[in-house]
Enzyme design. Structure first.
Site, PDB file in Angstrom:
ATOM      1  N   GLN A 196       0.836  -1.218   0.000  1.00  0.00           N
ATOM      2  CA  GLN A 196       0.000   0.000   0.000  1.00  0.00           C
ATOM      3  C   GLN A 196       0.867   1.264   0.000  1.00  0.00           C
ATOM      4  OE1 GLN A 196      -0.552  -2.651   1.981  1.00  0.00           O
ATOM      5  NE2 GLN A 196      -2.698  -2.931   2.471  1.00  0.00           N
ATOM      6  N   ASP A 237      -7.229   1.148  12.233  1.00  0.00           N
ATOM      7  CA  ASP A 237      -8.453   0.410  11.884  1.00  0.00           C
ATOM      8  C   ASP A 237      -9.404   0.307  13.064  1.00  0.00           C
ATOM      9  OD1 ASP A 237      -6.405  -0.541   9.804  1.00  0.00           O
ATOM     10  OD2 ASP A 237      -8.379  -1.113   9.038  1.00  0.00           O
ATOM     11  N   LYS A 248      -2.196  -1.464  10.420  1.00  0.00           N
ATOM     12  CA  LYS A 248      -1.482  -2.360   9.494  1.00  0.00           C
ATOM     13  C   LYS A 248      -0.286  -3.022  10.160  1.00  0.00           C
ATOM     14  CE  LYS A 248      -2.347  -3.257   6.161  1.00  0.00           C
ATOM     15  NZ  LYS A 248      -3.114  -4.518   5.944  1.00  0.00           N
TER      16      LYS A 248
HETATM   17  O1  MRU Z   1      -5.444  -3.709   4.740  1.00  0.00           O
HETATM   18  P1  MRU Z   1      -5.752  -2.265   4.514  1.00  0.00           P
HETATM   19  O2  MRU Z   1      -5.061  -1.661   3.330  1.00  0.00           O
HETATM   20  O3  MRU Z   1      -7.242  -1.986   4.525  1.00  0.00           O
HETATM   21  O4  MRU Z   1      -5.168  -1.541   5.804  1.00  0.00           O
HETATM   22  C1  MRU Z   1      -5.351  -0.168   5.961  1.00  0.00           C
HETATM   23  C2  MRU Z   1      -4.677   0.369   7.153  1.00  0.00           C
HETATM   24  O5  MRU Z   1      -4.096  -0.334   7.941  1.00  0.00           O
HETATM   25  C3  MRU Z   1      -4.815   1.850   7.402  1.00  0.00           C
HETATM   26  O6  MRU Z   1      -3.697   2.346   8.054  1.00  0.00           O
HETATM   27  C4  MRU Z   1      -6.044   2.096   8.268  1.00  0.00           C
HETATM   28  O7  MRU Z   1      -7.188   1.497   7.711  1.00  0.00           O
HETATM   29  C5  MRU Z   1      -6.311   3.531   8.465  1.00  0.00           C
HETATM   30  S1  MRU Z   1      -6.911   4.258   6.964  1.00  0.00           S
HETATM   31  C6  MRU Z   1      -7.256   5.871   7.231  1.00  0.00           C
END
Ligand code: MRU
Length: 345
Positions: A196, A237, A248
């Site tokens: 990402q 999250d 993450k």
């Molecule tokens: O697996 P993902 O790409 O959905 O993980 C996203 C994250 O870990 C972001 O840091 C989190 O959702 C915050 S987004 C503002």
């Protein structure tokens, strides 16, 4: 649209949703039409759309389409027939609390609706979307004020416009701080295995004219030892009632290393990412994904033939390692259970 904010990933067009397919960025910009709850749940599970607030907003629009379909089929029974779609959406990904939060907020209106539910539900989904952007802008201002060092920052995964309704949480702070010339460099972890950071954060920042410098996750200690950065800035999250932060995988590594080198650690997340029902981070369900995400890179197997892998996609950073939690309601320094309680009152 202000400067340094041209990216968006979720659009409502006439009667359906369009999602920017984040699996294909940065090489292709493809908008995927989404027409019902099943397609919405698939898009969330398969990472067409990702990032906690973006998942919640997408689910809200998914409920509008589900309600339209169920009301059309059976105006008398839509309230009961829609329930299976709500469950499908709820299970699409387990960790980001914004998903359940958005579903609860949308379904909380059901009993007050008399007749066709679409207009009321669409207005609510749009409000969730717009409130998220407003929260991000507020957090951008609040978080930027904390940055006085004038050197660089490090971010992890993608917590930007792509992961939210727009502007971003961690990247919202970075956008605001960049505009105010409070930072001189943005380092982004590439973020294995979905990359990402390399694919999305770097793309999003470059689209908006903010130079991004990628680092491999193993470079965190060297970077922090080098005095190049003053803050690590991440999204979340789900934040537990005691201030523990789920984000993450690899986020906790950064917090530990940051504390060692005296680098500050900032978490930026709207109140919709905070979960008062979750006493501590240890109780948060952590999504585990297919081991092939680690064993292969795209279609290409990279691991030795018989190797296996463990692929938890989030980790928990203890509240004690967080210097500042930025929400749209204000900044909480050194969050703990008592300070978190102020958010719900
Ligand atoms: O697996 P993902 O790409 O959905 O993980 C996203 C994250 O870990 C972001 O840091 C989190 O959702 C915050 S987004 C503002």
């Amino acid at each position: 649209m202000t400067s340094n904010d041209s990216v968006s990933a979720i659009k409502w067009q006439n009667d359906h949703l369009l999602l920017l397919d984040q699996r294909r960025l940065p090489h292709e910009v493809v908008w995927l039409p989404i027409n019902n709850a099943t397609e919405t749940a698939d898009a969330i599970r398969d990472m067409v759309v990702r990032g906690a607030p973006a998942i919640g907003i997408t689910a809200a629009y998914g409920i509008v389409m589900a309600a339209r379909e169920h009301f059309f089929r059976s105006p008398e029974d839509w309230l009961s027939t829609i329930q299976s779609d709500l469950e499908l959406l709820r299970k699409a990904r387990p960790t980001a609390v914004n998903l359940a939060w958005a579903i609860d907020r949308m379904s909380g209106l059901f009993n007050r609706i008399d007749g066709d539910p679409v207009a009321i539900l669409f207005a609510e989904a749009k409000a969730i979307h717009e409130e998220d952007i407003a929260a991000n802008r507020r957090m951008g201002e609040l978080g930027a004020e904390l940055i006085t060092s004038g050197n660089g920052v490090l971010t992890h995964c993608n917590a930007g416009s792509l992961a939210t309704g727009g502007y971003g949480t961690a990247l919202g702070v970075i956008r605001s701080a960049w505009q105010q010339k409070r930072i001189n460099a943005v380092y982004a972890d590439e973020t294995r295995p979905w990359l990402q950071g390399a694919r999305l954060t770097a793309w999003e920042l470059m689209e908006d004219g903010i130079p991004a410098k990628l680092v491999v996750e193993g470079a965190a200690s060297a970077l922090m030892a080098s005095d190049r950065i003053g803050w690590v800035i991440v999204g979340s999250d789900r934040i537990a009632a005691n201030g523990d932060v789920c984000n993450k995988i690899g986020t906790c590594n950064l917090a530990i290393i940051a504390r060692h080198y005296g680098v500050k650690f900032m978490v930026v997340a709207p109140v919709s990412s905070c979960d008062p029902k979750m006493p501590s981070g240890q109780d948060i369900p952590i999504e585990s994904r297919d081991s092939n995400e680690i064993l292969s890179l795209g279609e290409q197997r990279i691991a030795a033939a018989s190797a296996t892998a463990w692929n938890p996609v989030f980790d928990i950073t203890p509240a004690a390692l967080v210097d500042a939690l930025v929400t749209e309601k204000g900044v909480i320094r050194q969050p703990d259970a008592d300070k978190m309680r102020a958010l719900w009152n």
